[in-house]
Design an enzyme around this catalytic site. Structure first.
Site, PDB file in Angstrom:
ATOM      1  N   CYS A 148      -2.324  -2.521   6.774  1.00  0.00           N
ATOM      2  CA  CYS A 148      -2.369  -1.185   7.389  1.00  0.00           C
ATOM      3  C   CYS A 148      -3.712  -0.968   8.075  1.00  0.00           C
ATOM      4  O   CYS A 148      -3.835  -0.127   8.957  1.00  0.00           O
ATOM      5  CB  CYS A 148      -2.093  -0.086   6.357  1.00  0.00           C
ATOM      6  SG  CYS A 148      -3.253  -0.037   4.991  1.00  0.00           S
ATOM      7  N   HIS A 188      -5.773  -5.604   3.827  1.00  0.00           N
ATOM      8  CA  HIS A 188      -4.739  -4.567   3.960  1.00  0.00           C
ATOM      9  C   HIS A 188      -4.208  -4.576   5.388  1.00  0.00           C
ATOM     10  O   HIS A 188      -4.957  -4.285   6.318  1.00  0.00           O
ATOM     11  CB  HIS A 188      -5.320  -3.196   3.617  1.00  0.00           C
ATOM     12  CG  HIS A 188      -5.625  -3.035   2.150  1.00  0.00           C
ATOM     13  ND1 HIS A 188      -4.922  -2.188   1.343  1.00  0.00           N
ATOM     14  CD2 HIS A 188      -6.525  -3.670   1.361  1.00  0.00           C
ATOM     15  CE1 HIS A 188      -5.393  -2.277   0.101  1.00  0.00           C
ATOM     16  NE2 HIS A 188      -6.369  -3.179   0.086  1.00  0.00           N
ATOM     17  N   CYS A 206       0.849  -1.184   0.000  1.00  0.00           N
ATOM     18  CA  CYS A 206       0.000   0.000   0.000  1.00  0.00           C
ATOM     19  C   CYS A 206       0.887   1.238   0.000  1.00  0.00           C
ATOM     20  O   CYS A 206       1.808   1.356   0.789  1.00  0.00           O
ATOM     21  CB  CYS A 206      -0.914  -0.066   1.223  1.00  0.00           C
ATOM     22  SG  CYS A 206      -1.062   1.447   2.132  1.00  0.00           S
ATOM     23  N   GLU A 207       0.616   2.144  -0.934  1.00  0.00           N
ATOM     24  CA  GLU A 207       1.517   3.284  -1.073  1.00  0.00           C
ATOM     25  C   GLU A 207       1.325   4.316   0.029  1.00  0.00           C
ATOM     26  O   GLU A 207       2.141   5.209   0.188  1.00  0.00           O
ATOM     27  CB  GLU A 207       1.370   3.934  -2.460  1.00  0.00           C
ATOM     28  CG  GLU A 207       0.090   4.685  -2.694  1.00  0.00           C
ATOM     29  CD  GLU A 207       0.056   5.311  -4.091  1.00  0.00           C
ATOM     30  OE1 GLU A 207       0.824   4.892  -4.965  1.00  0.00           O
ATOM     31  OE2 GLU A 207      -0.770   6.228  -4.283  1.00  0.00           O
ATOM     32  N   HIS A 208       0.265   4.181   0.817  1.00  0.00           N
ATOM     33  CA  HIS A 208       0.067   5.129   1.914  1.00  0.00           C
ATOM     34  C   HIS A 208       0.857   4.755   3.153  1.00  0.00           C
ATOM     35  O   HIS A 208       1.180   5.604   3.970  1.00  0.00           O
ATOM     36  CB  HIS A 208      -1.423   5.222   2.278  1.00  0.00           C
ATOM     37  CG  HIS A 208      -2.265   5.788   1.178  1.00  0.00           C
ATOM     38  ND1 HIS A 208      -3.565   5.431   0.951  1.00  0.00           N
ATOM     39  CD2 HIS A 208      -1.950   6.693   0.214  1.00  0.00           C
ATOM     40  CE1 HIS A 208      -4.039   6.092  -0.095  1.00  0.00           C
ATOM     41  NE2 HIS A 208      -3.069   6.851  -0.562  1.00  0.00           N
ATOM     42  N   HIS A 209       1.129   3.466   3.341  1.00  0.00           N
ATOM     43  CA  HIS A 209       1.798   3.018   4.567  1.00  0.00           C
ATOM     44  C   HIS A 209       3.023   2.137   4.308  1.00  0.00           C
ATOM     45  O   HIS A 209       3.674   1.718   5.249  1.00  0.00           O
ATOM     46  CB  HIS A 209       0.821   2.224   5.451  1.00  0.00           C
ATOM     47  CG  HIS A 209      -0.393   3.001   5.870  1.00  0.00           C
ATOM     48  ND1 HIS A 209      -1.561   3.001   5.138  1.00  0.00           N
ATOM     49  CD2 HIS A 209      -0.598   3.823   6.925  1.00  0.00           C
ATOM     50  CE1 HIS A 209      -2.449   3.787   5.739  1.00  0.00           C
ATOM     51  NE2 HIS A 209      -1.887   4.295   6.818  1.00  0.00           N
ATOM     52  N   GLN A 257      -5.181  -0.539  -4.207  1.00  0.00           N
ATOM     53  CA  GLN A 257      -5.860  -1.714  -4.759  1.00  0.00           C
ATOM     54  C   GLN A 257      -6.700  -1.350  -5.988  1.00  0.00           C
ATOM     55  O   GLN A 257      -6.761  -2.113  -6.957  1.00  0.00           O
ATOM     56  CB  GLN A 257      -6.724  -2.367  -3.673  1.00  0.00           C
ATOM     57  CG  GLN A 257      -7.339  -3.683  -4.139  1.00  0.00           C
ATOM     58  CD  GLN A 257      -8.137  -4.370  -3.063  1.00  0.00           C
ATOM     59  OE1 GLN A 257      -7.816  -4.239  -1.879  1.00  0.00           O
ATOM     60  NE2 GLN A 257      -9.176  -5.091  -3.447  1.00  0.00           N
TER      61      GLN A 257
HETATM   62 ZN    ZN Z   1      -2.425   1.598   3.744  1.00  0.00          ZN
END
Ligand code: ZN
Length: 212
Positions: A170, A168, A98-101, A140
């Site tokens: 995260c 996920h 996941c590119e956010h976490h 995703q």
């Molecule tokens: Zn994430």
């Protein structure tokens, strides 16, 4: 010839920028991991952690290896086929970040398509296509649509549907802690988009393994 032209045109429009930026710097990642270890108040020089920065660097290189691959390489049609019925490949395992976490999300990818002119693609190639896009920093939703659009543009089937179900970490390891919660995304193109009956049939085959 026509095939090659199409592939190179696709490459030129979609992947040129990414391919120019395709080096992985393991030392730089390792430095960053060392800072994380220090930042959480641990001792990066204690025995158990001494090789951790390098190990994590190798892992991130592997989990982002798709950035340095050309997805069009996997879409090579098997010629000489008469098959024009829907093809469904279920339960392709995917592991992405996941590119956010920068935390993993893992799950299953299902790909359905309706061939045109008997153009089909090997099952293992579809799995490699999914993997090439999964092994990047992703969302995703974007992963789902990149797999679908690449297959649609390069194989030129009558329709493509991609469904991904993933957990996920995260989300499930922190915050709301909904262990086992699945996120489902889909991308529907061509004939599947126009014909609700075909779409429903594909969805039923994916979710239950039985036709409606
Ligand atoms: Zn994430």
């Amino acid at each position: 010839m026509r095939w090659q032209n199409r592939v190179s045109k696709y490459m030129a429009t979609k992947f040129l920028d990414q391919k120019q930026n395709n080096k992985v710097d393991l030392d730089l990642i390792a430095q960053g991991v060392r800072l994380i270890i220090e930042g959480i108040g641990e001792d990066p020089d204690r025995e158990g952690l001494r090789d951790t920065p390098e190990r994590v660097a190798d892992m991130y290189a592997e989990l982002t290896a798709g950035m340095r691959e050309d997805p069009s390489e996997h879409i090579v049609p098997l010629s000489g086929n008469k098959h024009d019925e829907m093809v469904i490949v279920k339960d392709i395992s995917i592991a992405s970040l996941c590119e956010h976490h920068l935390a993993p999300f893992v799950g299953k990818c299902h790909i359905a398509y309706i061939p045109k002119h008997g153009n089909i693609v090997g099952v293992s190639k579809l799995a490699r296509l999914a993997e090439t896009f999964a092994r990047r920093l992703q969302l995703q939703e974007r992963l789902t649509s990149e797999i679908a659009h690449t297959l649609f543009e390069l194989l030129e089937p009558l329709g493509v549907m991609v469904v991904i179900e993933a957990e996920h970490t995260c989300m499930t390891l922190r915050g709301v802690k909904k262990s086992g919660a699945m996120t489902v995304t889909s991308a529907v193109l061509g004939g599947f988009r126009k014909d609700p009956r075909t779409r429903a049939e594909a969805m039923a085959l994916i979710t239950t393994g039985k036709a409606t």
